[in-house]
Design a protein around this motif. Structure first.
Motif, PDB file in Angstrom:
ATOM      1  N   MET A  88     -32.088   8.859  64.334  1.00 36.75           N
ATOM      2  CA  MET A  88     -31.986   7.812  63.320  1.00 36.75           C
ATOM      3  C   MET A  88     -32.844   6.624  63.719  1.00 36.75           C
ATOM      4  O   MET A  88     -32.657   6.058  64.799  1.00 36.75           O
ATOM      5  N   ASN A  89     -33.780   6.230  62.845  1.00 36.23           N
ATOM      6  CA  ASN A  89     -34.583   5.046  63.118  1.00 36.23           C
ATOM      7  C   ASN A  89     -33.866   3.768  62.691  1.00 36.23           C
ATOM      8  O   ASN A  89     -34.267   2.672  63.068  1.00 36.23           O
ATOM      9  N   ILE A  90     -32.825   3.916  61.872  1.00 36.03           N
ATOM     10  CA  ILE A  90     -31.940   2.821  61.519  1.00 36.03           C
ATOM     11  C   ILE A  90     -30.588   3.439  61.193  1.00 36.03           C
ATOM     12  O   ILE A  90     -30.516   4.546  60.661  1.00 36.03           O
ATOM     13  N   VAL A  91     -29.515   2.767  61.553  1.00 39.79           N
ATOM     14  CA  VAL A  91     -28.169   3.248  61.264  1.00 39.79           C
ATOM     15  C   VAL A  91     -27.687   2.535  60.008  1.00 39.79           C
ATOM     16  O   VAL A  91     -27.624   1.296  59.977  1.00 39.79           O
ATOM     17  N   LEU A  92     -27.362   3.310  58.979  1.00 35.46           N
ATOM     18  CA  LEU A  92     -26.966   2.730  57.703  1.00 35.46           C
ATOM     19  C   LEU A  92     -25.452   2.765  57.513  1.00 35.46           C
ATOM     20  O   LEU A  92     -24.792   3.743  57.858  1.00 35.46           O
ATOM     21  N   PHE A  93     -24.944   1.685  56.926  1.00 35.24           N
ATOM     22  CA  PHE A  93     -23.524   1.568  56.644  1.00 35.24           C
ATOM     23  C   PHE A  93     -23.320   1.163  55.189  1.00 35.24           C
ATOM     24  O   PHE A  93     -24.134   0.431  54.617  1.00 35.24           O
ATOM     25  N   GLU A  94     -22.243   1.632  54.601  1.00 41.69           N
ATOM     26  CA  GLU A  94     -21.801   1.074  53.332  1.00 41.69           C
ATOM     27  C   GLU A  94     -21.197  -0.295  53.632  1.00 41.69           C
ATOM     28  O   GLU A  94     -20.636  -0.517  54.713  1.00 41.69           O
ATOM     29  N   LYS A 122     -27.258  25.468  39.920  1.00 46.72           N
ATOM     30  CA  LYS A 122     -25.841  25.676  40.189  1.00 46.72           C
ATOM     31  C   LYS A 122     -25.534  25.727  41.678  1.00 46.72           C
ATOM     32  O   LYS A 122     -24.374  25.858  42.073  1.00 46.72           O
ATOM     33  N   ALA A 123     -26.555  25.633  42.508  1.00 46.02           N
ATOM     34  CA  ALA A 123     -26.364  25.718  43.958  1.00 46.02           C
ATOM     35  C   ALA A 123     -25.590  24.501  44.469  1.00 46.02           C
ATOM     36  O   ALA A 123     -25.616  23.424  43.867  1.00 46.02           O
ATOM     37  N   THR A 124     -24.918  24.682  45.586  1.00 46.52           N
ATOM     38  CA  THR A 124     -24.146  23.588  46.187  1.00 46.52           C
ATOM     39  C   THR A 124     -25.022  22.381  46.467  1.00 46.52           C
ATOM     40  O   THR A 124     -24.610  21.227  46.291  1.00 46.52           O
ATOM     41  N   LEU A 125     -26.266  22.632  46.869  1.00 41.45           N
ATOM     42  CA  LEU A 125     -27.169  21.534  47.217  1.00 41.45           C
ATOM     43  C   LEU A 125     -27.571  20.693  46.010  1.00 41.45           C
ATOM     44  O   LEU A 125     -28.169  19.642  46.177  1.00 41.45           O
ATOM     45  N   SER A 126     -27.270  21.151  44.801  1.00 41.97           N
ATOM     46  CA  SER A 126     -27.631  20.378  43.613  1.00 41.97           C
ATOM     47  C   SER A 126     -26.585  19.332  43.259  1.00 41.97           C
ATOM     48  O   SER A 126     -26.754  18.575  42.299  1.00 41.97           O
ATOM     49  N   GLN A 127     -25.495  19.253  44.031  1.00 39.32           N
ATOM     50  CA  GLN A 127     -24.448  18.274  43.762  1.00 39.32           C
ATOM     51  C   GLN A 127     -24.914  16.867  44.158  1.00 39.32           C
ATOM     52  O   GLN A 127     -25.632  16.692  45.145  1.00 39.32           O
ATOM     53  N   PRO A 128     -24.526  15.849  43.381  1.00 38.98           N
ATOM     54  CA  PRO A 128     -25.017  14.476  43.622  1.00 38.98           C
ATOM     55  C   PRO A 128     -24.850  13.983  45.049  1.00 38.98           C
ATOM     56  O   PRO A 128     -25.758  13.372  45.613  1.00 38.98           O
ATOM     57  N   GLU A 129     -23.686  14.255  45.659  1.00 45.21           N
ATOM     58  CA  GLU A 129     -23.458  13.754  47.023  1.00 45.21           C
ATOM     59  C   GLU A 129     -24.381  14.430  48.028  1.00 45.21           C
ATOM     60  O   GLU A 129     -24.835  13.790  48.993  1.00 45.21           O
ATOM     61  N   GLU A 130     -24.682  15.710  47.813  1.00 48.74           N
ATOM     62  CA  GLU A 130     -25.593  16.421  48.706  1.00 48.74           C
ATOM     63  C   GLU A 130     -27.019  15.894  48.546  1.00 48.74           C
ATOM     64  O   GLU A 130     -27.735  15.684  49.527  1.00 48.74           O
ATOM     65  N   LEU A 131     -27.434  15.673  47.322  1.00 48.18           N
ATOM     66  CA  LEU A 131     -28.778  15.156  47.058  1.00 48.18           C
ATOM     67  C   LEU A 131     -28.943  13.758  47.638  1.00 48.18           C
ATOM     68  O   LEU A 131     -29.983  13.421  48.221  1.00 48.18           O
ATOM     69  N   HIS A 132     -27.916  12.928  47.479  1.00 47.43           N
ATOM     70  CA  HIS A 132     -27.971  11.558  48.019  1.00 47.43           C
ATOM     71  C   HIS A 132     -28.114  11.585  49.540  1.00 47.43           C
ATOM     72  O   HIS A 132     -28.875  10.799  50.111  1.00 47.43           O
ATOM     73  N   ALA A 133     -27.402  12.501  50.187  1.00 46.04           N
ATOM     74  CA  ALA A 133     -27.482  12.598  51.652  1.00 46.04           C
ATOM     75  C   ALA A 133     -28.889  12.973  52.102  1.00 46.04           C
ATOM     76  O   ALA A 133     -29.401  12.448  53.101  1.00 46.04           O
ATOM     77  N   MET A 134     -29.549  13.878  51.371  1.00 45.42           N
ATOM     78  CA  MET A 134     -30.920  14.275  51.712  1.00 45.42           C
ATOM     79  C   MET A 134     -31.876  13.091  51.567  1.00 45.42           C
ATOM     80  O   MET A 134     -32.756  12.869  52.410  1.00 45.42           O
ATOM     81  N   LEU A 135     -31.709  12.341  50.498  1.00 46.09           N
ATOM     82  CA  LEU A 135     -32.572  11.174  50.275  1.00 46.09           C
ATOM     83  C   LEU A 135     -32.310  10.096  51.320  1.00 46.09           C
ATOM     84  O   LEU A 135     -33.236   9.417  51.776  1.00 46.09           O
ATOM     85  N   LYS A 136     -31.048   9.941  51.711  1.00 44.36           N
ATOM     86  CA  LYS A 136     -30.718   8.947  52.737  1.00 44.36           C
ATOM     87  C   LYS A 136     -31.403   9.293  54.060  1.00 44.36           C
ATOM     88  O   LYS A 136     -31.870   8.399  54.781  1.00 44.36           O
ATOM     89  N   ASP A 137     -31.493  10.590  54.378  1.00 42.54           N
ATOM     90  CA  ASP A 137     -32.194  11.008  55.600  1.00 42.54           C
ATOM     91  C   ASP A 137     -33.642  10.519  55.585  1.00 42.54           C
ATOM     92  O   ASP A 137     -34.178  10.084  56.609  1.00 42.54           O
ATOM     93  N   GLY A 138     -34.284  10.601  54.411  1.00 48.10           N
ATOM     94  CA  GLY A 138     -35.656  10.126  54.299  1.00 48.10           C
ATOM     95  C   GLY A 138     -35.769   8.624  54.455  1.00 48.10           C
ATOM     96  O   GLY A 138     -36.708   8.120  55.078  1.00 48.10           O
ATOM     97  N   SER A 139     -34.811   7.893  53.906  1.00 49.30           N
ATOM     98  CA  SER A 139     -34.808   6.434  54.044  1.00 49.30           C
ATOM     99  C   SER A 139     -34.613   6.034  55.502  1.00 49.30           C
ATOM    100  O   SER A 139     -35.263   5.106  55.996  1.00 49.30           O
ATOM    101  N   ILE A 140     -33.728   6.735  56.191  1.00 48.16           N
ATOM    102  CA  ILE A 140     -33.496   6.462  57.608  1.00 48.16           C
ATOM    103  C   ILE A 140     -34.761   6.739  58.413  1.00 48.16           C
ATOM    104  O   ILE A 140     -35.118   5.977  59.322  1.00 48.16           O
ATOM    105  N   GLN A 141     -35.448   7.823  58.088  1.00 48.99           N
ATOM    106  CA  GLN A 141     -36.705   8.138  58.763  1.00 48.99           C
ATOM    107  C   GLN A 141     -37.701   6.996  58.607  1.00 48.99           C
ATOM    108  O   GLN A 141     -38.429   6.653  59.542  1.00 48.99           O
ATOM    109  N   ALA A 142     -37.741   6.392  57.414  1.00 49.78           N
ATOM    110  CA  ALA A 142     -38.691   5.308  57.140  1.00 49.78           C
ATOM    111  C   ALA A 142     -38.191   3.952  57.630  1.00 49.78           C
ATOM    112  O   ALA A 142     -38.861   2.938  57.449  1.00 49.78           O
TER     113      ALA A 142
END
Length: 263
Positions: free
Chosen positions: A1-7, A116-136
């Motif tokens: 993690m290049n930055i640790v994100l919190f709600e 219809k795949a599990t990875l198409s669920q909003p929470e899963e997609l958000h987690a993938m995008l968050k990984d990219g934001s953390i990388q940046a």
């Protein structure tokens, strides 16, 4: 993690020791009580967090904001739903480049089961995008939407880029100056680089924003091309080679940001 994100709500109570972020802070960053690390609030400020205590109740820290967390760029991506195995890489990479919105849609030639795949669920997609934001090392996570087909996607995007703003006794419509491109290697009318270069020749165009569409692995149908043309999209190519969806998406974003003089 290049930055640790919190709600934001997580800032008022200790973070459980079983939380993956705590494990990362302790085992990878080797931080303890009194140490600080780069941190930020999701879609908020960036700064540092100082570890105040570590107990069975969790890790307690104090967050101090110091920056805007690298805001996202005015780029909206429409992407034909790719294979699930490609999806994580695709979303991570374009999020790290800083796009604002990602619209995943079913296409006429795409595999319908992907939606219809599990990875198409909003929470899963958000987690993938968050990984990219953390990388940046950014606190801002792109919005993500899923649509059944291209037509419904374009309707939704049009409704979200034409925002009514009340001012005095009048209402004005903003956001309708976005440059629209659809990547296509069958009937392109221009190269992506050449088209964007001509569009961005005026300084004011650099703030207009871009909506870019990338097809799924089999590309667009004639019907879908017509839909894009009707909505003001220009069909553009990126050379003669056929690219994977995730490669085409990352390359297109890089070309767009370069023309915006961001890269």
């Amino acid at each position: 993690m290049n930055i640790v994100l919190f709600e934001e709500a997580e800032l008022v109570s200790p973070l459980p020791l079983c939380d993956p972020r705590v494990k990362h802070i302790q085992k990878i960053l080797h931080k303890g009580v009194g140490d600080s690390f780069d941190a930020g609030i999701v879609n908020g400020a960036a700064g540092t967090a100082e570890i105040l205590s570590v107990s069975p109740q969790g890790m307690e820290f104090r967050f101090v904001a110091s920056g805007d967390g690298k805001p996202l760029h005015p780029v909206t991506m429409i992407i034909g739903f790719p294979r699930p195995i490609q999806l994580k890489r695709l979303l991570r990479d374009i999020a790290s480049l800083g796009v604002s919105q990602v619209h995943l849609c079913g296409t006429e030639l795409g595999e319908k089961s992907y939606l219809k795949a599990t990875l198409s669920q909003p929470e899963e997609l958000h987690a993938m995008l968050k990984d990219g934001s953390i990388q940046a090392k950014s606190t801002h996570v792109p919005q993500v939407f899923v649509h059944q087909n291209v037509a419904s996607c374009l309707d939704f995007v049009a409704g979200n880029t034409h925002i009514q703003v009340a001012g005095n006794d009048s209402i004005r419509v903003v956001g309708n100056t976005s440059i629209r491109v659809a990547l296509d290697n069958i009937e392109p009318t221009a190269s992506l680089q050449g088209f964007l270069s001509s569009q961005f020749s005026a300084d004011e165009a650099k703030t207009a924003g871009v909506v870019a569409a990338i097809g799924s692995e089999r590309g667009w149908t004639a019907n879908e091309r017509n839909l894009f043309r009707e909505r003001g999209f220009t069909l553009c190519g990126m050379g003669e080679r056929v690219l994977r969806t995730e490669t085409a998406a990352t390359t297109a974003v890089a070309i767009i940001l370069s023309n915006m003089e961001i890269l």
